[in-house]
Design an enzyme around this catalytic site. Structure first.
Site, mmCIF file in Angstrom:
data_model
loop_
_atom_site.group_PDB
_atom_site.id
_atom_site.type_symbol
_atom_site.label_atom_id
_atom_site.label_comp_id
_atom_site.label_asym_id
_atom_site.label_seq_id
_atom_site.Cartn_x
_atom_site.Cartn_y
_atom_site.Cartn_z
ATOM 1 N N TYR A 56 -63.866 47.237 23.671
ATOM 2 C CA TYR A 56 -64.740 48.182 22.973
ATOM 3 C C TYR A 56 -66.154 47.623 22.792
ATOM 4 O O TYR A 56 -67.126 48.378 22.816
ATOM 5 C CB TYR A 56 -64.092 48.621 21.650
ATOM 6 N N ASN A 92 -64.957 62.493 23.270
ATOM 7 C CA ASN A 92 -65.758 61.325 23.640
ATOM 8 C C ASN A 92 -66.148 60.507 22.413
ATOM 9 O O ASN A 92 -66.385 61.061 21.341
ATOM 10 C CB ASN A 92 -67.006 61.759 24.408
ATOM 11 N N HIS A 109 -61.721 61.998 18.357
ATOM 12 C CA HIS A 109 -61.144 60.686 18.691
ATOM 13 C C HIS A 109 -62.016 59.541 18.189
ATOM 14 O O HIS A 109 -61.865 58.396 18.632
ATOM 15 C CB HIS A 109 -60.925 60.563 20.208
ATOM 16 N N CYS A 117 -63.171 49.213 8.490
ATOM 17 C CA CYS A 117 -62.595 48.016 7.860
ATOM 18 C C CYS A 117 -61.141 48.289 7.479
ATOM 19 O O CYS A 117 -60.863 49.207 6.692
ATOM 20 C CB CYS A 117 -63.389 47.622 6.622
ATOM 21 N N CYS A 139 -67.002 45.194 1.963
ATOM 22 C CA CYS A 139 -66.161 44.290 1.155
ATOM 23 C C CYS A 139 -66.214 42.847 1.636
ATOM 24 O O CYS A 139 -65.634 41.961 0.984
ATOM 25 C CB CYS A 139 -64.717 44.782 1.176
ATOM 26 N N THR A 176 -62.894 67.845 31.095
ATOM 27 C CA THR A 176 -61.683 67.183 30.620
ATOM 28 C C THR A 176 -60.500 67.501 31.523
ATOM 29 O O THR A 176 -60.388 68.609 32.035
ATOM 30 C CB THR A 176 -61.360 67.537 29.152
ATOM 31 N N SER A 177 -59.619 66.507 31.722
ATOM 32 C CA SER A 177 -58.496 66.635 32.670
ATOM 33 C C SER A 177 -57.296 67.330 32.046
ATOM 34 O O SER A 177 -56.333 67.655 32.742
ATOM 35 C CB SER A 177 -58.060 65.238 33.122
HETATM 36 C C1 BV8 Z 1 -51.117 61.993 18.595
HETATM 37 C C2 BV8 Z 1 -60.237 57.328 22.114
HETATM 38 C C3 BV8 Z 1 -49.679 62.563 16.729
HETATM 39 C C4 BV8 Z 1 -60.150 55.906 22.518
HETATM 40 C C5 BV8 Z 1 -58.442 58.585 23.234
HETATM 41 C C6 BV8 Z 1 -47.374 65.986 23.785
HETATM 42 C C7 BV8 Z 1 -46.918 65.804 25.057
HETATM 43 C C8 BV8 Z 1 -47.015 64.525 25.668
HETATM 44 C C9 BV8 Z 1 -47.608 63.436 25.004
HETATM 45 C C10 BV8 Z 1 -48.058 63.627 23.740
HETATM 46 C C11 BV8 Z 1 -47.927 64.886 23.127
HETATM 47 N N1 BV8 Z 1 -48.460 64.772 21.894
HETATM 48 C C12 BV8 Z 1 -48.915 63.496 21.703
HETATM 49 C C13 BV8 Z 1 -48.666 62.772 22.816
HETATM 50 C C14 BV8 Z 1 -48.994 61.357 23.005
HETATM 51 C C15 BV8 Z 1 -50.456 61.117 23.424
HETATM 52 C C16 BV8 Z 1 -50.740 61.756 24.742
HETATM 53 O O1 BV8 Z 1 -51.296 62.834 24.854
HETATM 54 N N2 BV8 Z 1 -50.365 61.014 25.793
HETATM 55 C C17 BV8 Z 1 -50.686 61.483 27.168
HETATM 56 C C18 BV8 Z 1 -51.208 60.316 27.955
HETATM 57 C C19 BV8 Z 1 -49.511 62.143 27.793
HETATM 58 N N3 BV8 Z 1 -51.393 61.629 22.408
HETATM 59 C C20 BV8 Z 1 -51.676 60.833 21.337
HETATM 60 O O2 BV8 Z 1 -51.173 59.745 21.141
HETATM 61 C C21 BV8 Z 1 -52.676 61.398 20.340
HETATM 62 N N4 BV8 Z 1 -52.171 61.263 18.990
HETATM 63 O O3 BV8 Z 1 -50.538 62.751 19.336
HETATM 64 O O4 BV8 Z 1 -50.803 61.804 17.250
HETATM 65 C C22 BV8 Z 1 -50.101 64.036 16.601
HETATM 66 C C23 BV8 Z 1 -49.366 65.072 17.184
HETATM 67 C C24 BV8 Z 1 -49.756 66.405 17.004
HETATM 68 C C25 BV8 Z 1 -50.882 66.753 16.279
HETATM 69 C C26 BV8 Z 1 -51.583 65.696 15.741
HETATM 70 C C27 BV8 Z 1 -51.215 64.321 15.928
HETATM 71 C C28 BV8 Z 1 -53.998 60.592 20.335
HETATM 72 C C29 BV8 Z 1 -54.668 60.676 21.640
HETATM 73 C C30 BV8 Z 1 -56.086 60.066 21.527
HETATM 74 C C31 BV8 Z 1 -56.169 58.731 22.252
HETATM 75 N N5 BV8 Z 1 -57.570 58.267 22.276
HETATM 76 N N6 BV8 Z 1 -59.761 58.180 23.201
HETATM 77 C C32 BV8 Z 1 -61.038 55.555 23.697
HETATM 78 O O5 BV8 Z 1 -61.858 56.372 24.111
HETATM 79 O O6 BV8 Z 1 -60.897 54.431 24.146
HETATM 80 S S1 BV8 Z 1 -57.902 59.591 24.523
HETATM 81 C C33 BV8 Z 1 -59.127 59.443 25.755
HETATM 82 O O7 BV8 Z 1 -58.465 59.806 26.936
HETATM 83 C C34 BV8 Z 1 -60.287 60.418 25.623
HETATM 84 O O8 BV8 Z 1 -60.747 60.567 24.306
HETATM 85 C C35 BV8 Z 1 -59.677 61.705 26.176
HETATM 86 O O9 BV8 Z 1 -58.975 62.388 25.175
HETATM 87 C C36 BV8 Z 1 -58.700 61.176 27.192
HETATM 88 C C37 BV8 Z 1 -59.326 61.188 28.541
HETATM 89 O O10 BV8 Z 1 -59.346 62.448 28.977
HETATM 90 P P1 BV8 Z 1 -60.705 63.119 29.536
HETATM 91 O O11 BV8 Z 1 -61.790 62.991 28.526
HETATM 92 O O12 BV8 Z 1 -60.303 64.452 29.984
HETATM 93 O O13 BV8 Z 1 -61.123 62.173 30.769
HETATM 94 P P2 BV8 Z 1 -60.404 62.065 32.206
HETATM 95 O O14 BV8 Z 1 -61.014 60.887 32.863
HETATM 96 O O15 BV8 Z 1 -58.940 62.166 32.072
HETATM 97 O O16 BV8 Z 1 -60.873 63.416 32.971
HETATM 98 C C38 BV8 Z 1 -62.228 63.633 33.215
HETATM 99 C C39 BV8 Z 1 -62.326 65.066 33.739
HETATM 100 O O17 BV8 Z 1 -63.704 65.363 33.934
HETATM 101 C C40 BV8 Z 1 -61.611 65.267 35.072
HETATM 102 O O18 BV8 Z 1 -60.902 66.510 35.032
HETATM 103 C C41 BV8 Z 1 -62.764 65.346 36.096
HETATM 104 O O19 BV8 Z 1 -62.493 66.272 37.114
HETATM 105 C C42 BV8 Z 1 -63.895 65.896 35.227
HETATM 106 N N7 BV8 Z 1 -65.232 65.440 35.669
HETATM 107 C C43 BV8 Z 1 -65.578 64.220 36.161
HETATM 108 N N8 BV8 Z 1 -66.914 64.183 36.423
HETATM 109 C C44 BV8 Z 1 -67.403 65.427 36.073
HETATM 110 C C45 BV8 Z 1 -66.329 66.207 35.575
HETATM 111 N N9 BV8 Z 1 -66.472 67.484 35.153
HETATM 112 C C46 BV8 Z 1 -67.741 68.006 35.234
HETATM 113 N N10 BV8 Z 1 -68.835 67.297 35.677
HETATM 114 C C47 BV8 Z 1 -68.705 66.028 36.115
HETATM 115 N N11 BV8 Z 1 -69.774 65.371 36.569
#
Ligand code: BV8
Length: 233
Positions: A56, A92, A109, A117, A139, A176-177
């Site tokens: 980070y 983001n 997120h 802290c 603190c 977003t994907s």
């Molecule tokens: C939770 C912060 C309980 C840190 C991030 C249901 C089903 C299956 C799994 C789960 C489920 N519910 C929960 C889960 C578990 C998990 C999850 O989803 N796992 C996945 C992998 C299956 N979710 C969690 O753990 C979440 N917490 O569920 O708590 C709960 C339940 C219910 C209600 C409330 C709480 C917490 C998830 C958050 C994790 N932290 N980020 C950090 O940044 O380091 S996630 C992080 O990855 C991002 O924030 C974002 O969310 C994700 C990445 O996705 P994208 O942003 O879409 O990026 P990606 O690279 O994938 O795609 C980019 C897209 O852009 C592509 O489509 C591409 O084509 C496009 N693109 C590229 N260039 C361009 C473009 N588009 C236009 N123009 C361009 N130039």
């Protein structure tokens, strides 16, 4: 676009890609360089805090050298001009929406530019590294972590987000994907509420079938075009 008063916009890493910020799942993306389990989970942080803090620190330093692109600027223009409700829900952790001038932004997120802290639970503005365990500004404890939501942790302000979707006439998803929940489920929540849904993405996402309309192309072109339509430019 007539009859549209309240809008919810969801953004992901794709909207910041053209600003030079790595996305997660693309070729050479963040998740190819690092195992999610190691760098973006509470368990990974407990196991190897140095690895996580360095990951980070590297990203926090990098985003401060990047600039908003025309997609961020177009949403800031919409925010300034739109008389109805507007909420920009971003996955983001960069601050490019705000640096473009947008105000109605919610970081579901978390953000790179805060330290959290784990001793006194205070969140403080933070731009520097955390690897040397600096003291908490509030603190003094050396117990800071990035203020980001890791996998398995509850995203921020979920009630406010669901409330906005319930009031919305239009839900727009940008760069977003659709791979990570609960964000990836918002489009289905919106459909169940008879909300119009639009996807603006480089390629069709995992949730494309849930959108009334899906446009493919770079955000820097698609978003200004869409904002012009909405503002009747
Ligand atoms: C939770 C912060 C309980 C840190 C991030 C249901 C089903 C299956 C799994 C789960 C489920 N519910 C929960 C889960 C578990 C998990 C999850 O989803 N796992 C996945 C992998 C299956 N979710 C969690 O753990 C979440 N917490 O569920 O708590 C709960 C339940 C219910 C209600 C409330 C709480 C917490 C998830 C958050 C994790 N932290 N980020 C950090 O940044 O380091 S996630 C992080 O990855 C991002 O924030 C974002 O969310 C994700 C990445 O996705 P994208 O942003 O879409 O990026 P990606 O690279 O994938 O795609 C980019 C897209 O852009 C592509 O489509 C591409 O084509 C496009 N693109 C590229 N260039 C361009 C473009 N588009 C236009 N123009 C361009 N130039």
């Amino acid at each position: 676009m007539t009859g549209i008063r309240n809008i919810v916009v969801l953004t992901g890493a794709g909207i910041s890609a053209e600003s030079g910020i790595d996305t997660f799942r693309s070729e050479g993306g963040l998740w190819e360089q690092h195992r999610v389990e190691d760098v973006a989970t509470p368990e990974g942080f407990a196991r190897d805090p140095d690895l996580v803090l360095r990951f980070y620190d590297m990203r926090r330093e990098a985003i401060q050298t990047k600039l908003p692109n025309p997609a961020h600027q177009a949403l800031a223009r919409l925010d300034a001009a739109w008389k109805g409700e507007l909420l920009i829900v971003t996955q983001n952790v960069d601050d490019l929406h705000e640096r473009a001038g947008a105000r109605r932004v919610l970081h579901m997120h978390g953000t790179h530019l805060n330290a959290w802290c784990t001793a006194c639970d205070t969140r403080s503005p933070w731009t520097g590294p955390m690897i040397d365990r600096p003291p908490c500004p509030s603190c003094g404890a050396r117990a800071l972590r990035p203020d980001v939501v890791w996998f398995g942790e509850m995203p921020y302000e979920m009630d406010r987000i669901y409330g906005a979707i319930r009031q919305a006439d239009l839900f727009v998803s940008i760069g977003t994907s659709g791979a990570v929940y609960p964000a990836a489920g918002f489009v289905r929540d919106a459909r169940e509420l008879r909300v119009r849904t639009l996807e603006l993405n480089l390629e069709r996402s995992q949730g494309s079938q849930w959108f009334h309309e899906s446009r493919q192309g770079p955000a820097s072109r698609l978003v200004p075009e869409w904002v012009n339509e909405v503002l009747g430019g």
